[in-house]
Design a protein around this motif. Structure first.
Motif, PDB file in Angstrom:
ATOM      1  N   THR A   1      46.433  34.032  35.468  1.00  0.00           N
ATOM      2  CA  THR A   1      46.204  35.006  34.400  1.00  0.00           C
ATOM      3  C   THR A   1      47.327  35.029  33.369  1.00  0.00           C
ATOM      4  O   THR A   1      47.194  35.689  32.342  1.00  0.00           O
ATOM      5  CB  THR A   1      46.017  36.416  34.988  1.00  0.00           C
TER       6      THR A   1
ATOM      7  N   VAL B   1      43.481  32.480  39.897  1.00  0.00           N
ATOM      8  CA  VAL B   1      42.045  32.693  39.780  1.00  0.00           C
ATOM      9  C   VAL B   1      41.343  31.432  40.289  1.00  0.00           C
ATOM     10  O   VAL B   1      41.643  30.329  39.848  1.00  0.00           O
ATOM     11  CB  VAL B   1      41.640  32.975  38.316  1.00  0.00           C
TER      12      VAL B   1
ATOM     13  N   THR C   1      36.999  33.966  42.877  1.00  0.00           N
ATOM     14  CA  THR C   1      37.626  35.223  42.464  1.00  0.00           C
ATOM     15  C   THR C   1      36.608  36.112  41.755  1.00  0.00           C
ATOM     16  O   THR C   1      35.895  35.658  40.853  1.00  0.00           O
ATOM     17  CB  THR C   1      38.812  34.954  41.509  1.00  0.00           C
TER      18      THR C   1
ATOM     19  N   VAL D   1      35.645  38.681  39.104  1.00  0.00           N
ATOM     20  CA  VAL D   1      36.178  39.088  37.811  1.00  0.00           C
ATOM     21  C   VAL D   1      35.390  40.312  37.351  1.00  0.00           C
ATOM     22  O   VAL D   1      34.164  40.260  37.242  1.00  0.00           O
ATOM     23  CB  VAL D   1      36.074  37.951  36.775  1.00  0.00           C
TER      24      VAL D   1
END
Length: 186
Positions: free
Chosen positions: A18, A26, A30, A32
């Protein structure tokens, strides 16, 4: 979703994060929750040249009265490779391909040889689904050549060429392994 796996010469891809440094890793699994556009940053670790997995022609391991040479194709800094493919190129005016034998890294059932272009100076070698590959260094295969009249060992070069079309090199986790190839005199 699916994330691309980039490559960069001299570096190992650590993943998508990130932020450019630090941040949270990520992956494709992952979750989101942000609905706006999000920028991900590739993070890398520079390879130490001494730690790079290398495929290299070794020394001539045998030279006999019949004027044949056995050339070992070796691994250095092997990180547990399970799949790979490469070509062994040689000068047909000096060397005639005779045969190839399995070394100590993969079993005979895990090695495939493409001998269709040996008259043109090219032998394709691939290894797949390696299970006995637990050694850091060793011999993948030994290639046996007959020398042309008047040729002595050390006169001609053997080149190892990457075959990334085959799929490159990967480990047991099916991760790409950065690698290099070298050439040598036989």
């Amino acid at each position: 979703g699916t994330l691309p796996t980039p490559t960069r010469t001299g570096y190992t891809f650590d993943g998508w994060f990130t932020s450019a440094t630090g941040g949270t890793k990520v992956t494709s699994s992952t979750k989101v929750t942000i609905t706006a556009n999000q920028t991900l940053y590739a993070q890398w670790t520079e390879n130490n040249d001494e730690d790079i997995f290398t495929i290299i022609p070794g020394d001539v391991t045998a030279y006999d009265i019949d004027e044949t040479v056995e050339v070992a194709i070796n691994f250095e800094n092997n990180p547990g490779v399970t799949n790979l493919g490469f070509e062994v190129l040689f000068d047909t005016s000096a060397l005639t391909y005779k045969s190839v034998t399995c070394g100590d890294i993969f079993s005979e059932a895990e090695i495939l040889f493409g001998e269709t272009k040996v008259d043109e100076g090219s032998l394709f070698v691939s290894a797949y689904n390696g299970t006995v590959n637990k050694t850091n260094n060793g011999t993948l295969v030994t290639v046996i050549f007959e020398l042309a009249d008047g040729i002595e060992p050390g006169d001609y070069e053997i080149a190892i060429v990457k075959d990334d079309v085959f799929g490159g090199v990967c480990n047991v986790a099916d991760e790409d392994v950065p690698y290099e190839v070298k050439s040598g005199k036989v």
